[in-house]
Enzyme design. Structure first.
Site, PDB file in Angstrom:
ATOM      1  N   LYS A  54     -68.230  -5.922 -15.491  1.00 54.94           N
ATOM      2  CA  LYS A  54     -69.344  -6.355 -14.631  1.00 54.94           C
ATOM      3  C   LYS A  54     -70.257  -7.300 -15.400  1.00 54.94           C
ATOM      4  CE  LYS A  54     -69.382  -2.208 -11.818  1.00 54.94           C
ATOM      5  NZ  LYS A  54     -69.749  -0.797 -11.832  1.00 54.94           N
ATOM      6  N   GLN A  98     -73.985   3.495 -13.376  1.00 60.51           N
ATOM      7  CA  GLN A  98     -72.532   3.700 -13.300  1.00 60.51           C
ATOM      8  C   GLN A  98     -72.211   5.174 -13.042  1.00 60.51           C
ATOM      9  OE1 GLN A  98     -70.088   1.186 -13.522  1.00 60.51           O
ATOM     10  NE2 GLN A  98     -68.720   2.847 -12.933  1.00 60.51           N
ATOM     11  N   ASP A 121     -75.867  -1.340  -5.358  1.00 54.13           N
ATOM     12  CA  ASP A 121     -74.710  -0.528  -4.970  1.00 54.13           C
ATOM     13  C   ASP A 121     -74.809  -0.110  -3.496  1.00 54.13           C
ATOM     14  OD1 ASP A 121     -72.588  -0.089  -6.592  1.00 54.13           O
ATOM     15  OD2 ASP A 121     -73.415   1.686  -7.602  1.00 54.13           O
TER      16      ASP A 121
END
Ligand code: NDP
Length: 296
Positions: A54, A98, A121
C-alpha cells in the site's frame, strides 16, 4: 462457451493513473499532496506485505504515505490515543488500521474511533450507515472495486449490466459481502444475500445473473451451479496445497468449471485483489478533496 476474463490489472492501472493525475492537480491547488497513514499493530507477515505494498502504490500515485508500526502488545488505549492524534492532524487525509488486530484489541472500537471523514476503508458505522441508505460516502475498497469491474466490462459483456439484474452475493461480512449487497442494490440490482445458513446455494446460484463470491472457501462455487451466461466476480483469495507440495492461490469459485458456463469471470489471482489497493488510493484522494472542499 468460454467466459470473457475480467482482469484486474488494466482496470487498476487506469484507476491509479487517474488518481495520480488528480493528485497533481490537488498538489497544485493546495500546495501539498493528500496523505494516507496506515497503522500496523504486530508482526503478522501477510499484513506486513499488504502495508508495504500500500505504501509503495500510495507514493507512486504522488501521495504522502506514512506507516506507523506498533508492537503486538500495544494497549488498546494507546492505539485509540494515536487515532485521536491522527484525526486531529490536518495533513492526514486517510487513516487505515490494518486488520486483523491482536485479539486483546476490540477492532470495532478501533474502527469507530477513526474520523469518518478519514475512514478510507469505509468501515466506520457512519459510512456503513450512509451506504445502507444509498448515500454517497467512503465505501469499502474491495466491493467498490467489484462494482468498477462490472461497470467497465459491460460494454463488452452486456450481461454485466447491474440495473435490473438478479445478483447473488455469497458472504455477508462487514468488509465485503454486506457493502457489496448495498452497492448492487443502489445500482438497481435485485439482490439476494447468501451466507453459511442459506439452505440451497446451488438453487440460489441458478437464478442469478451476477454472482459475487466472498466466502473464503476454496473453489466452493461450482460451474454446474451457475446460470448459463452469468457474470462471476470471485473475491476469494485462498492458498491451497498443490500435488507437488507447493501452494497456489485459488478463489471461492471453481474456475475451470465456471469459465465454461459464465459469460464473464474474474481470475484469481489477477482479478479483484488488484482492484482493492487502487480503490484505496481513490478513497484517499476522495477523502482529501472532501476535507479540502474541492472537486477535481
Ligand atoms: P469472512 O470470513 O468475514 O466472511 C465469510 C462469509 O462467507 C460469511 O458471511 C459466512 O457466512 C459466509 N460463508 C461461510 N461458509 C459459507 C458457505 N458454506 N456457504 C455460504 N456462505 C458461507 O470473509 P471476508 O468477507 O473477509 O472474505 C471473503 C473472502 O474474500 C476470503 O477468501 C478473503 O481472503 C477474500 N478477500 C479478498 C479481498 C481482495 O482484495 N480480493 C479483500 C477481502 C477479502 P456467516 O456470516 O453465516 O458466517
Amino acid at each position: 462457451m468460454t467466459a470473457t476474463l475480467i482482469e484486474g490489472k488494466p482496470i487498476a492501472l487506469d484507476i491509479r493513473a487517474e488518481v495520480a493525475a488528480k493528485v497533481a492537480l490537488f498538489q497544485a491547488k493546495l500546495g501539498r499532496a493528500p496523505g494516507l497513514t496506515v497503522v500496523l499493530v504486530g508482526e503478522d507477515p501477510a499484513s506486513q506485505v499488504y502495508v508495504r505494498n500500500k505504501g509503495v502504490l500510495t507514493r507512486e500515485a504522488g501521495m504522502v504515505s506514512d506507516e506507523i508500526k506498533l508492537p503486538a502488545d500495544t494497549a488498546q488505549s494507546d492505539l485509540l490515543a494515536l487515532l485521536g492524534k491522527l484525526n486531529a492532524d490536518p495533513l492526514v487525509d486517510g487513516i487505515l488500521v490494518q486488520m486483523p488486530l491482536p485479539p486483546h484489541i476490540d477492532s470495532q472500537a478501533v474502527v469507530a474511533a477513526i474520523d469518518p471523514a478519514k475512514d478510507v476503508d469505509g468501515l466506520h458505522p457512519v459510512n456503513a450507515g450512509y451506504l445502507a441508505q444509498g448515500i454517497e460516502a467512503l465505501v469499502p475498497c474491495t466491493p467498490k472495486g467489484c462494482m468498477i469491474m462490472l461497470e467497465r466490462i459491460k460494454a463488452q459483456v452486456p450481461k454485466a449490466e447491474v440495473a435490473g439484474a438478479s445478483a447473488l452475493v455469497i458472504g455477508r461480512s462487514i468488509l465485503v459481502g454486506r457493502p457489496m449487497g448495498a452497492l448492487l442494490l443502489s445500482a438497481n440490482a435485485t439482490v439476494t444475500m447468501a451466507h453459511s445458513r442459506s439452505r440451497d446455494l446451488p438453487a440460489l446460484c441458478a437464478e442469478a445473473d451476477i454472482v459475487v463470491a466472498a466466502v473464503g472457501k476454496p473453489e466452493m462455487v461450482r460451474g454446474e451451479w451457475l446460470k448459463r451466461g452469468a457474470v462471476v466476480i470471485d473475491v476469494g483469495i485462498n492458498r491451497i496445497a498443490k500435488e507437488d507440495g507447493k501452494t497456489k492461490l485459488v478463489g471461492d469459485v471453481h474456475f475451470a468449471s465456471a469459465v465454461e458456463v459464465a459469460s464473464a469471470i474474474t481470475p484469481v489471482p489477477g482479478g479483484v485483489g488488484l482492484m482493492t489497493t487502487a480503490c484505496l488510493l481513490q478513497n484517499t484522494l476522495d477523502a482529501a478533496c472532501a476535507r479540502a472542499r474541492i472537486k477535481l
